[in-house]
Scaffold this motif. Structure first.
Motif, PDB file in Angstrom:
ATOM      1  N   ARG A 167     110.649 -49.795 -18.543  1.00  0.00           N
ATOM      2  CA  ARG A 167     110.456 -48.452 -19.100  1.00  0.00           C
ATOM      3  C   ARG A 167     110.181 -48.512 -20.603  1.00  0.00           C
ATOM      4  NH1 ARG A 167     115.059 -44.712 -16.051  1.00  0.00           N
ATOM      5  NH2 ARG A 167     114.021 -44.664 -14.009  1.00  0.00           N
ATOM      6  N   LEU A 168     110.906 -49.417 -21.297  1.00  0.00           N
ATOM      7  CA  LEU A 168     110.648 -49.569 -22.735  1.00  0.00           C
ATOM      8  C   LEU A 168     109.226 -50.080 -22.965  1.00  0.00           C
ATOM      9  CD1 LEU A 168     114.010 -51.146 -23.991  1.00  0.00           C
ATOM     10  CD2 LEU A 168     113.177 -48.818 -24.387  1.00  0.00           C
ATOM     11  N   HIS A 169     108.823 -51.043 -22.127  1.00  0.00           N
ATOM     12  CA  HIS A 169     107.460 -51.568 -22.248  1.00  0.00           C
ATOM     13  C   HIS A 169     106.438 -50.480 -21.958  1.00  0.00           C
ATOM     14  CE1 HIS A 169     104.196 -54.416 -22.245  1.00  0.00           C
ATOM     15  NE2 HIS A 169     103.863 -54.099 -21.008  1.00  0.00           N
ATOM     16  N   GLU A 170     106.728 -49.674 -20.930  1.00  0.00           N
ATOM     17  CA  GLU A 170     105.812 -48.586 -20.605  1.00  0.00           C
ATOM     18  C   GLU A 170     105.769 -47.561 -21.728  1.00  0.00           C
ATOM     19  OE1 GLU A 170     103.009 -46.377 -18.597  1.00  0.00           O
ATOM     20  OE2 GLU A 170     103.727 -48.412 -18.206  1.00  0.00           O
ATOM     21  N   ALA A 171     106.955 -47.291 -22.329  1.00  0.00           N
ATOM     22  CA  ALA A 171     106.989 -46.352 -23.453  1.00  0.00           C
ATOM     23  C   ALA A 171     106.194 -46.900 -24.637  1.00  0.00           C
ATOM     24  CB  ALA A 171     108.434 -46.085 -23.863  1.00  0.00           C
ATOM     25  N   GLN A 172     106.319 -48.217 -24.882  1.00  0.00           N
ATOM     26  CA  GLN A 172     105.536 -48.831 -25.956  1.00  0.00           C
ATOM     27  C   GLN A 172     104.043 -48.730 -25.672  1.00  0.00           C
ATOM     28  OE1 GLN A 172     107.110 -52.787 -26.157  1.00  0.00           O
ATOM     29  NE2 GLN A 172     108.885 -52.191 -27.381  1.00  0.00           N
ATOM     30  N   ARG A 173     103.670 -48.969 -24.415  1.00  0.00           N
ATOM     31  CA  ARG A 173     102.261 -48.853 -24.044  1.00  0.00           C
ATOM     32  C   ARG A 173     101.769 -47.426 -24.241  1.00  0.00           C
ATOM     33  NH1 ARG A 173     101.471 -51.058 -18.169  1.00  0.00           N
ATOM     34  NH2 ARG A 173      99.367 -50.329 -18.642  1.00  0.00           N
ATOM     35  N   ARG A 174     102.620 -46.463 -23.859  1.00  0.00           N
ATOM     36  CA  ARG A 174     102.217 -45.063 -24.034  1.00  0.00           C
ATOM     37  C   ARG A 174     102.083 -44.715 -25.513  1.00  0.00           C
ATOM     38  NH1 ARG A 174     102.639 -41.569 -19.680  1.00  0.00           N
ATOM     39  NH2 ARG A 174     103.419 -42.512 -17.758  1.00  0.00           N
TER      40      ARG A 174
END
Length: 646
Positions: free
Chosen positions: A385-392
């Motif tokens: 989720r953190l990685h996805e948030a960073q990607r977003r």
């Protein structure tokens, strides 16, 4: 961590080497019973008890141990117990291994040896007088010497492991045992279904494999401990087959879990191929089990279990070397599980004392392993989720380069791109800027210079920007190589209290001043200047309807601004400098102080007409030296105060 585990196993094995567990007398019974002898005899031919007792030369003294015997062999144990009490005593005689196929007990009664009971994995549970997971005989021992003759046959692990219990002590011990096993199996099944539920939230495939691993591992432990027969198959049936299949299924899903949990599908392809090869090898014991070759299937399963443990540790080490964020969790959890499994195997092999804490190590280690891995899976979901948030955030940061802040906010609230800018017509002053002869000016690192210059112009256009109501000093229509188009008054309204032509002229001088401040940073041998064309007229905004959507403007004002900027080519200037060219009607709206800076250029008879403005008979042009735009901005009370953008 791995070194500590190996040292522990080595010391444990060294401590138990040559250990032969004595006949077990439970607390409180040492004064009542004495063990006079424990002998065993194994034979490949079926024997009756009379023949067995007649072979006095073949009996071997022994203690608790594992025997390597074939499927067609049977072993007889001769146990002599002396009851020192003056009355008959009730005792439980328990075998310590659940996988024993069949156990027949012969007991001396009134001087004669008679068949008392037949128990084991292949016998129905109702044949036992005591409802328990392991083979257990309910005996009455007469005062004096009692002789027990036991025939034992097994298609799996063959262990001589007998224990004598006082019934009251046995039932008190069962309470603690059920608490231990109940807690372990509750943890396994609860965490397995927890991971299955989490899978439907984040679709992480490793959690599905861990769900199946935990369930099959629990089924395998149910088989090894005897609960599978007691709770699920009281009438025996294919329980040996199910036990071996569950162990191999647990190994299969373990490898699949490791493959995806530690991301070997993306790294170390060679090790990923090793894992896949190991998973294919698990089909061998499964096939042997299908053909009822249980001895071979059990031995190969044991070898593959050891190989699987080594591969799991190796996978953790490889993952640690490439700094996988979950490798340490996996190594700690798997180390605890290996310690427990080693203790269980050594116990089944009769290589360690039959102590409760040793028996419990496997279940304690497996419980902590399940808890740690479940936490690691949750941590992996958090990292994802953190990685996805960073990607977003990165995607939004890049999108912010293409849209205005109010567009971002509206899209975050669920709005669509096509509604974030006005689809309407209006009136605007359009500025067309071009660098004169930029290709021949020999400006070093021209792209970097243009980026700095255009950035400053963009800051000037976005001065006083606000999203509600939509207003700013200007709107950049598009860049065109070494120039750009800018609209003042639409789609962004001008700041309150100012008219569009004032703001447009302020921007024009601001652009020239930005160019003058950036140009000294170049090493060009000749001075370069800008040409600006300005025009006022109708304009309309729209979004493109195919491909990548973009907001576009079209209208007469854009066409006229480009036409007036290009007049420098038809009517060259009399001296070098920045040029601002505009039509007569726009000149007439200038503040009186600025009009002297512009000279009228009449279109006499025979002169070509201005394209798209055929009625025009003249235009006005101002020529400004380097630095003159800055003086005009400072002296002009008619202008808004400009921000100086570095």
């Amino acid at each position: 961590m791995l070194q500590r585990i190996l040292i522990f196993v080595f010391l444990l094995t060294f401590w138990t080497a040559g250990y032969a567990a004595p006949w077990i007398h439970e607390p409180g019974q040492r004064e009542t019973f004495a063990h006079e002898g424990f002998l065993y005899l194994c034979s490949a031919e079926p024997l009756d008890w009379q023949t067995v007792l007649g072979r006095t030369e073949g009996w071997i003294p022994t203690g608790r141990q594992k025997l390597n015997v074939g499927e067609d062999q049977e072993c007889w144990s001769l146990i002599t117990i002396h009851n020192r009490s003056t009355q008959e005593e009730r005792v439980f005689l328990q075998h310590g291994v659940a996988m024993t196929s069949r156990v027949d007990l012969y007991q001396s009664v009134a001087g004669r040896l008679t068949h008392a009971e037949s128990l084991g994995m292949d016998r129905p549970l109702r044949a036992s007088k005591v409802d328990y997971r392991l083979p257990i005989f309910d005996l009455r021992l007469s005062p004096g010497e009692n002789t027990l003759l036991i025939r034992q046959k097994s298609r799996d692990v063959f262990v001589l492991d007998w224990r004598l219990y006082n019934p009251d002590y046995f039932y008190s011990r069962m309470v603690l045992e059920l608490m231990l096993f109940g807690g372990f199996f509750a943890i396994c099944f609860a965490l397995s279904f927890y991971n299955l539920v989490i899978y439907f939230v984040n679709r992480e495939i490793s959690q599905v494999f861990y769900f199946f691993y935990l369930n099959f591992y629990a089924i395998a432990q149910l088989y090894l401990t005897g609960f599978l027969k007691q709770l699920g198959f009281p009438d025996a049936g294919p329980i040996h087959h199910l036990g071996i299949l569950s162990i191999n299924a647990a190994l299969l899903f373990t490898m699949a879990f490791i493959y995806y949990f530690l991301d070997f599908q993306h790294y170390k392809r060679w090790f990923g191929r090793v894992i896949i090869g190991y998973m294919l090898a698990l089909g061998v014991p499964v096939a042997l089990t299908a053909f009822d070759q249980l001895i071979w299937a059990a031995n190969i399963t044991q070898i593959l279990s050891i190989m699987g443990s080594v591969m799991a540790v190796l996978a953790a080490v490889i993952a640690l070397k490439r700094r996988h964020p979950l490798a340490m969790y996996f190594l700690i959890a798997w180390s605890l599980l290996i310690v427990g499994n080693v203790a269980q195997v050594l116990h089944l092999m009769a290589a360690v004392p039959d102590e409760p804490w040793i028996v419990s190590l496997n279940f304690i280690g497996a419980s902590f392993e399940a808890i740690i891995i479940s936490y690691a899976l949750a941590h992996k979901m958090r990292l994802a989720r953190l990685h996805e948030a960073q990607r977003r955030r990165h995607a939004f940061s890049q999108l912010e380069k293409m849209v205005y802040p109010h567009q971002m906010e509206q899209m975050k609230e669920g709005g669509i791109l096509e509604t974030t800018m006005p689809h309407a017509s209006g009136e605007a002053v359009v500025i067309c800027l071009d660098i004169i002869a930029s290709t021949s000016s020999q400006i070093d690192d021209l792209p970097n210079f243009l980026r700095r210059f255009f950035d400053r112009c963009g800051h000037l256009m976005n001065r006083d920007y606000q999203g509600d109501p939509l207003s700013a000093s200007g709107f950049r229509i598009k860049e065109m190589g070494d120039g750009f188009l800018c609209a003042v008054g639409f789609p962004f309204q001008t700041p309150p209290g100012h008219v569009s032509h004032e703001v447009a002229l302020q921007l024009a001088f601001g652009f020239l001043n930005a160019f003058d401040e950036e140009f000294p940073g170049t090493t060009s041998e000749s001075r370069s200047y800008c040409s600006i064309g300005m025009a006022r007229g109708a304009i309309q905004g729209f979004f493109t309807v195919s491909g990548i959507r973009s907001y576009e403007l079209f209208g007469d004002s854009i066409v006229l601004a480009t036409r007036y900027e290009s007049l420098r080519k038809q009517w060259p200037a009399s001296r070098a400098g920045h040029m601002i060219t505009m039509p007569t009607r726009m000149y007439e709206g200038l503040p009186p102080r600025l009009k002297p800076y512009f000279q009228k250029q009449s279109l006499g008879p025979g002169s070509a007409a201005i394209r798209n403005d055929a009625e025009a008979d003249a235009f006005y042009r101002g020529i400004f030296e380097a630095g003159e735009a800055e003086r005009i901005l400072k002296d002009g009370s008619e202008f808004l105060a400009l921000e100086q953008v570095s």
